[in-house]
Design a protein around this motif. Structure first.
Motif, PDB file in Angstrom:
ATOM      1  N   ARG A  84      28.129  27.425   6.012  1.00 19.98           N
ATOM      2  CA  ARG A  84      29.577  27.377   5.779  1.00 19.98           C
ATOM      3  C   ARG A  84      30.266  27.843   7.056  1.00 19.98           C
ATOM      4  O   ARG A  84      30.079  28.962   7.501  1.00 19.98           O
ATOM      5  N   GLY A  85      31.027  26.925   7.594  1.00 16.22           N
ATOM      6  CA  GLY A  85      31.691  27.223   8.860  1.00 16.22           C
ATOM      7  C   GLY A  85      30.686  27.423   9.976  1.00 16.22           C
ATOM      8  O   GLY A  85      30.952  28.171  10.924  1.00 16.22           O
ATOM      9  N   GLY A  86      29.492  26.799   9.861  1.00 15.70           N
ATOM     10  CA  GLY A  86      28.446  26.909  10.885  1.00 15.70           C
ATOM     11  C   GLY A  86      27.520  28.089  10.699  1.00 15.70           C
ATOM     12  O   GLY A  86      26.539  28.211  11.440  1.00 15.70           O
ATOM     13  N   ALA A  87      27.834  28.995   9.754  1.00 16.49           N
ATOM     14  CA  ALA A  87      27.013  30.179   9.527  1.00 16.49           C
ATOM     15  C   ALA A  87      26.031  29.910   8.378  1.00 16.49           C
ATOM     16  O   ALA A  87      26.385  29.297   7.368  1.00 16.49           O
ATOM     17  N   LEU A  88      24.784  30.395   8.550  1.00 13.96           N
ATOM     18  CA  LEU A  88      23.757  30.222   7.530  1.00 13.96           C
ATOM     19  C   LEU A  88      24.031  31.166   6.384  1.00 13.96           C
ATOM     20  O   LEU A  88      24.163  32.378   6.567  1.00 13.96           O
ATOM     21  N   LEU A  89      24.149  30.615   5.197  1.00 12.81           N
ATOM     22  CA  LEU A  89      24.378  31.424   4.013  1.00 12.81           C
ATOM     23  C   LEU A  89      23.061  32.013   3.510  1.00 12.81           C
ATOM     24  O   LEU A  89      21.971  31.533   3.798  1.00 12.81           O
ATOM     25  N   GLU A  90      23.189  33.087   2.764  1.00 13.17           N
ATOM     26  CA  GLU A  90      22.005  33.727   2.207  1.00 13.17           C
ATOM     27  C   GLU A  90      21.432  32.885   1.067  1.00 13.17           C
ATOM     28  O   GLU A  90      22.154  32.229   0.330  1.00 13.17           O
ATOM     29  N   GLY A  91      20.109  32.952   0.908  1.00 13.42           N
ATOM     30  CA  GLY A  91      19.463  32.303  -0.215  1.00 13.42           C
ATOM     31  C   GLY A  91      19.021  30.873   0.077  1.00 13.42           C
ATOM     32  O   GLY A  91      19.424  30.250   1.063  1.00 13.42           O
ATOM     33  N   MET A  92      18.187  30.388  -0.803  1.00 12.78           N
ATOM     34  CA  MET A  92      17.690  29.017  -0.749  1.00 12.78           C
ATOM     35  C   MET A  92      17.813  28.418  -2.142  1.00 12.78           C
ATOM     36  O   MET A  92      17.925  29.137  -3.133  1.00 12.78           O
ATOM     37  N   TYR A  93      17.780  27.100  -2.193  1.00 14.42           N
ATOM     38  CA  TYR A  93      17.926  26.416  -3.475  1.00 14.42           C
ATOM     39  C   TYR A  93      16.739  25.474  -3.676  1.00 14.42           C
ATOM     40  O   TYR A  93      16.337  24.757  -2.763  1.00 14.42           O
TER      41      TYR A  93
END
Length: 346
Positions: free
Chosen positions: A37-46
């Protein structure tokens, strides 16, 4: 009123369709998703399945967590002798643990294999080629390149990206300059001829060895047969010897038995004669023999009788008696009985 609500409803439906289209997405089996989001890696995986995200603000990347093959093509490599060769294709089979996906992606992005595998393959191959000659790389040590490359990659990955494992490495034969390749082809052809001649020699040696073994087996068989026949002849001779010995013993026993029987009969006869031949019996036999063998002459001119005994009986009976005795003097010739006339004729 209805004319105003119609276009608004259509617009709402359109906007909703666009939002759903950009927010709803699917993750395939064997992959996990990470979100930015906005180029930043979000926490977690799906995990695999359908998921929603904020459209236009959030994006996602899928990362494969099953076995995958990364193919590195046209890798240049310079040998220690300065010859430039090219590996047409290097295949690296690897797998990333799902628990380590977020860490690896955060360090090396979703295209982690570009940094950790592709670039590392180039580096390790050049390291190997620079320390070996063309002969070693192309022929002598070529069968070790894949194992050396695999071990080198895994050592670095254990330090840089734990959870990323190299399962296998396949390296194709490198491309070398055409002139050198022809020389190698000629060399291989000569080696092939040498191998063929060596194999022919082995075949000839094997055939000779087989023939020798066959001859040895045949000789052993003949020797065994001769030994058996020799032993058989010896046994036959021994049997004949035993039979002859038995026959000889039997014959000797018969002779001994016959001789014993004759000796026993003679002994018994001698014993019987000792008891039988008494002086009286012998005297009787003497007179009996005299009576049977004496000649008596009868006639009118003979005053008495004249007795003539055989000389042997006369000597046996009484040595003092002469062969011819008479109680009277012999008759005159006129009184003798003519020849051919006996007392009966008279």
């Amino acid at each position: 009123m209805m004319s105003v609500l119609g276009p608004a409803f259509v617009l709402l439906v359109g906007v909703t369709a666009v939002v759903v289209n950009f927010s709803l997405h699917k993750i395939d089996e064997g992959n996990v998703a990470v979100y930015y989001r906005g180029g930043a890696l979000l926490e977690g995986m799906y995990a695999p399945g359908y998921h929603f995200m904020v459209p236009f603000l959030t994006s996602y990347r899928t990362v494969q967590v099953t076995l995958q093959t990364d193919e590195v093509t046209n890798v240049p490599c310079g040998t220690s002798g300065g010859v430039m060769i090219y590996f047409d294709r290097v295949e690296v089979v690897n797998i990333l643990e799902s628990s380590q996906v977020h860490i690896v992606v955060k360090k090396y992005t979703a295209d982690y294999d570009r940094t950790l595998i592709f670039n590392k393959v180039h580096h390790e191959l050049n390291q190997f080629c620079s320390s070996h000659t063309l002969q070693e790389v192309y022929i002598e040590l070529f069968d070790r390149i894949d194992e050396n490359l695999k071990s080198s990659l895994q050592v670095d990955l254990d330090k840089m990206a734990p959870g990323l494992h190299v399962q296998a490495v396949r390296v194709t034969k490198p491309k070398i300059p055409e002139s050198i390749r022809k020389n190698y082809e000629l060399m291989e052809a000569e080696k092939t001829k040498l191998l063929i001649s060596v194999q022919k020699q082995k075949v000839v040696e094997k055939e000779a060895e087989t023939e020798r073994k066959r001859a040895v087996i045949e000789a052993q068989k003949k020797a065994e047969v001769a030994s058996i026949e020799y032993e058989q002849r010896i046994m036959e001779r021994e049997s004949m010897k035993k039979m002859s010995s038995i026959e000889d013993q039997t014959h000797l026993a018969k002779i001994i038995a016959g001789a014993d029987a004759e000796f026993y009969a003679a002994q018994k006869e001698a014993d019987a004669n000792k008891l039988k031949l008494t002086p009286g019996y012998l005297e009787m036999k003497r007179y009996d023999a005299i009576s049977k063998m004496a000649k008596v002459y009868y006639g009118p001119s003979i005053p008495n009788f004249m007795l003539e005994l055989p000389q042997s009986l006369s000597a046996a009976a009484n040595p003092d008696i002469t062969s011819r005795s008479s109680s009277e003097v012999p008759p005159s010739p006129s009184s003798e009985i003519p020849p051919g006339h006996d007392a009966q004729n008279k």
